[in-house]
Write an enzyme that holds these catalytic residues in place. Structure first.
Site, mmCIF file in Angstrom:
data_model
loop_
_atom_site.group_PDB
_atom_site.id
_atom_site.type_symbol
_atom_site.label_atom_id
_atom_site.label_comp_id
_atom_site.label_asym_id
_atom_site.label_seq_id
_atom_site.Cartn_x
_atom_site.Cartn_y
_atom_site.Cartn_z
ATOM 1 N N CYS A 388 0.828 -1.202 0.000
ATOM 2 C CA CYS A 388 0.000 0.000 0.000
ATOM 3 C C CYS A 388 0.867 1.260 0.000
ATOM 4 C CB CYS A 388 -0.985 -0.054 1.162
ATOM 5 S SG CYS A 388 -2.447 0.924 0.816
ATOM 6 N N HIS A 519 -3.699 -4.928 0.220
ATOM 7 C CA HIS A 519 -3.073 -5.524 1.410
ATOM 8 C C HIS A 519 -3.141 -7.054 1.333
ATOM 9 C CE1 HIS A 519 -2.576 -1.882 3.911
ATOM 10 N NE2 HIS A 519 -3.558 -1.435 3.146
ATOM 11 N N GLU A 521 -1.731 -9.127 3.102
ATOM 12 C CA GLU A 521 -1.672 -9.758 4.434
ATOM 13 C C GLU A 521 -3.047 -10.145 4.962
ATOM 14 O OE1 GLU A 521 -1.096 -6.588 3.777
ATOM 15 O OE2 GLU A 521 -1.546 -5.231 5.438
#
Ligand code: GLN
Length: 548
Positions: A388, A519, A521
Site C-alpha cells: 500500500c 493488502h 496480508e
C-alpha cells in the site's frame, strides 16, 4: 437443518489474555468435529468502526472482503477458520446505538418508548441472528470484547443472558480467565477467576466452561477448586497454558477433549475427526531450526515490540506462514525509517537482512527514510515487498532516482510537489474537503487483472485476482508512461486499466522488488501463505542461500 448453536466468549481478570485466539481455536476444534463455524466480534467502544482509531491505540485495523474496517480479531478468525468473515460479524457499541437511533428516527419503533434495556440488547441479538442466517453456520461464536465486571460491555452480556434464557439448549457461555503465579508466592492463584465468575453471576450469567489461561497448565487441585467455587463441572475447566505459537492452541484444546465436551453439552455428536493436518503442521513448525531475517521498516513511536506486534499482526502472521512454508523460522526486525533520516549512513544495516517489508501507513513522518530504504534495497539487490503506502513509496523513489523527477512525491505529504506521482482521486478529494473521514477510503475487495510474463502473474498463476484495499491515494495516471518507460512494470491493474494495483521491477533488474496497492496480508490463512508473501520469501531464501 439443525438449530444454530451460539457460544459466547467472555474474558475475566484482565485483558490481553488471548480471547480472540481462544475464540478462533474453539471454532477450529468444532470445525474439526464436522461442524461449520462463524465468529462475531463485539467491541465495546463508541467508534462505529475501527477505521478511525490509530493502530498504536487499538492494534491493526483489519479489513473484510466487503469493506468494513474492523478489529484485528477478525483476522485471527479468518486465519484459523479459513473462511471469509463479513461485515455483519462485527459490531461496536457505536454501531448498535447508531442503528437503534436511526430506526427510532424513522418511526420504526411505532411510537414506543425506546430504552437502553431491552432495545439495545435486542438489537445485538437481532444482529447475531442475522449473521447466523447469512452464514448458515452450525455454530456462531460471539466474542465479547473487554473484561467482565466493567461497565462498557454490560449490555452485550445482557444480550447473551437474554439469548440463553430463551434458548437454554442452544447457548453456551465461556469464560476465558487468567491464573497468575505471583513471583513472591510461587503458587497459581484461582481467586481472580472466582471473582470473574461471580461478576458474570451478578449479571445473571453462569459460565458453562472456564478456559484457564496461565503460564503453566492448571493442575488438578486448582481445576477442582475452580469447579467447586465457580459451579462449573470439573471437566469443563480447561487448561490453556502459554504456547510458543498460537496455532498450537487448537491442539491443546483437542488434547483436553474440548470439542467432545462442547458437543456433549449441546447433545450433539462428533461427526468427523480431522485435526490431523493441523497437528502435523504444528509439529513440523516446531521442528524448524533454520532462521531467516526479515526487516519491517515503518514509522514507529511510543511503542515497544508488543505494540508493534499488535499493529502489524496480519503482516507478521503472513511473514510467519510464508517462512514456515519455506522451511524457515522468521526473525523479525523492527526498523524505524526515521533513524535513516537522522543518520543516513545507518542505512547499511539493511544489508544484514534477507528481505524487507515496507507496510501500509499514513502521513509524512518517516517517509524520506522509507524512500532511502527503497533506494538502498533496489541498488543492493535485497528483496523488498511494499504494501500500500510501501508500493506508493516504491513509485516515488523510482520517479525521483530512476526517472529523474526530482522532488516527486505523493500529494498526501506535499500538495505543491512538481511531480505528484501519487495523487488523490476526485471523489476522495471531496471526502477530505468535507471532513468525511469515516469509512470513505477505497475499502475491501476489488478485482485486478495481471499481466502475463510478470512476477505477479507467475506468483498467482492466474490473470484475474481479487484483493482487499484500504487507501485514498493512487498512482497518478499522468506518470504511468514515464515510470514504465524506465523499467517499472505495472503488472496488476484494475479491470478498466485505470488504477495501478501492482508495481514490480523486472527479474533481470532485481531479485524481487514488488509493491501492491492492496493488502495481501489480509488473505493469509494457516497453512496457506498468501502467494505474494510466499514469492517474497522465496526470493529472500534464495538470496540467503546464495550468500553462503
Ligand atoms: N496513505 C496511503 C493512502 O491513503 C496508503 C494507505 C495504506 O498504506 N493503507 O493512499
Amino acid at each position: 437443518m439443525a438449530k444454530t448453536k451460539f457460544i459466547f466468549v467472555t474474558g475475566g481478570v484482565m485483558s490481553g489474555i488471548g480471547k480472540g485466539v481462544a475464540t478462533s481455536s474453539i471454532g477450529k476444534i468444532l470445525q474439526s468435529k464436522g461442524y461449520s463455524v462463524t465468529a462475531i466480534k463485539i467491541d465495546p467502544y463508541i467508534n462505529v468502526d475501527a477505521g478511525t482509531m490509530t493502530p498504536t491505540e487499538h492494534g491493526e485495523v483489519f479489513v473484510t472482503d466487503d469493506g468494513l474496517e474492523t478489529d484485528q480479531d477478525l483476522g485471527n478468525y479468518e486465519r484459523f477458520l479459513d473462511t471469509n468473515i463479513l461485515s455483519g460479524n462485527y459490531m461496536t457499541t457505536g454501531r448498535v446505538y447508531l442503528s437503534v437511533i436511526n430506526r427510532e428516527r424513522n418511526l420504526e419503533y411505532g411510537g414506543k418508548n425506546v430504552e437502553v434495556v431491552p432495545d439495545i440488547p435486542l438489537e445485538v441479538i437481532s444482529r447475531i441472528k442475522r449473521a447466523a442466517k447469512t452464514t448458515k453456520a452450525d455454530f456462531v461464536l460471539i466474542e465479547i470484547g473487554g473484561t467482565v465486571g466493567e461497565y462498557q460491555n454490560i449490555l452485550f452480556l445482557e444480550a447473551a443472558r437474554m439469548l440463553k434464557t430463551e434458548n437454554p439448549e442452544d447457548v453456551l457461555i465461556f469464560l476465558v480467565s487468567y491464573l497468575p503465579v505471583p513471583n513472591k508466592i510461587g503458587e497459581m492463584k484461582t481467586k481472580p477467576t472466582q471473582y470473574a465468575a461471580r461478576s458474570l453471576n451478578s449479571v445473571g450469567i453462569q459460565p458453562d466452561f472456564i478456559l484457564c489461561r496461565s503460564e503453566q497448565p492448571v493442575d488438578e487441585v486448582r481445576k477442582n477448586k475452580i469447579a467447586l467455587f465457580c459451579s462449573v463441572p470439573k471437566n469443563h475447566v480447561i487448561a490453556s497454558p502459554d504456547v510458543d505459537f498460537i496455532y498450537e492452541i487448537p491442539v491443546n484444546y483437542d488434547d483436553e477433549r474440548l470439542g467432545e465436551k462442547i458437543l456433549s453439552a449441546l447433545k450433539l455428536k462428533v461427526k468427523t475427526k480431522d485435526l490431523k493436518d493441523w497437528r502435523k503442521e504444528v509439529e513440523r513448525i516446531r521442528g524448524i531450526d533454520k532462521k531467516i531475517k526479515i526487516g519491517i521498516v515503518g514509522k514507529y513511536f511510543n511503542s515497544g515490540n508488543f505494540m508493534l506486534a499488535d499493529s502489524y499482526i496480519s503482516v507478521i502472521e503472513s511473514v510467519k506462514q510464508a517462512a514456515w512454508s519455506n522451511g524457515y523460522k522468521p526473525e523479525i526486525e523492527w526498523i524505524s525509517s526515521e533513524d535513516f533520516e537522522e543518520d543516513p549512513k545507518s542505512i547499511k544495516r539493511l544489508k544484514q537482512l534477507d528481505g524487507v517489508i515496507i507496510p501500509g501507513g499514513f502521513g509524512s513522518r518517516g517517509i524520506e527514510g522509507k524512500i532511502s530504504t527503497v533506494k538502498f534495497l533496489r541498488e543492493n539487490n535485497i528483496p523488498l515487498l511494499g504494501i500500500c503506502y510501501g508500493m506508493q513509496i516504491i513509485c516515488i523513489e523510482f520517479a525521483r532516482n530512476v526517472c529523474g523527477l526530482k522532488g516527486a512525491n505523493t500529494t498526501e505529504i506535499d500538495q505543491e510537489t512538481k511531480y505528484p506521482v501519487i495523487d488523490i482521486m476526485p471523489e476522495q478529494k471531496k471526502n477530505l474537503k468535507e471532513k468525511n473521514y469515516g469509512a470513505t477510503m477505497r475499502l475491501g475487495a476489488y478485482p485486478a487483472q495481471l499481466k502475463t510474463g510478470t512476477i505477479a502473474y507467475s506468483t498467482y498463476k492466474t490473470e484475474a485476482i481479487s484483493e482487499r484495499h484500504r487507501h485514498r491515494w493512487e498512482v497518478s495516471p499522468e506518470y504511468i508512461e514515464t515510470l514504465e518507460s524506465k523499467g517499472l512494470v505495472f503488472s496488476g491493474k484494475s479491470p478498466n486499466g485505470k488504477l495501478m494495483e501492482i508495481a514490480e521491477l523486472k527479474q533481470k533488474d532485481h531479485p524481487f522488488l514488488l509493491g501492491t496497492q492492496f493488502h495481501p496480508e489480509f488473505k493469509t490463512r494457516f497453512m496457506k501463505p498468501h502467494p505474494i508473501f510466499n514469492a517474497f520469501m522465496k526470493a529472500a531464501v534464495k538470496g540467503k542461500e546464495g550468500k553462503k
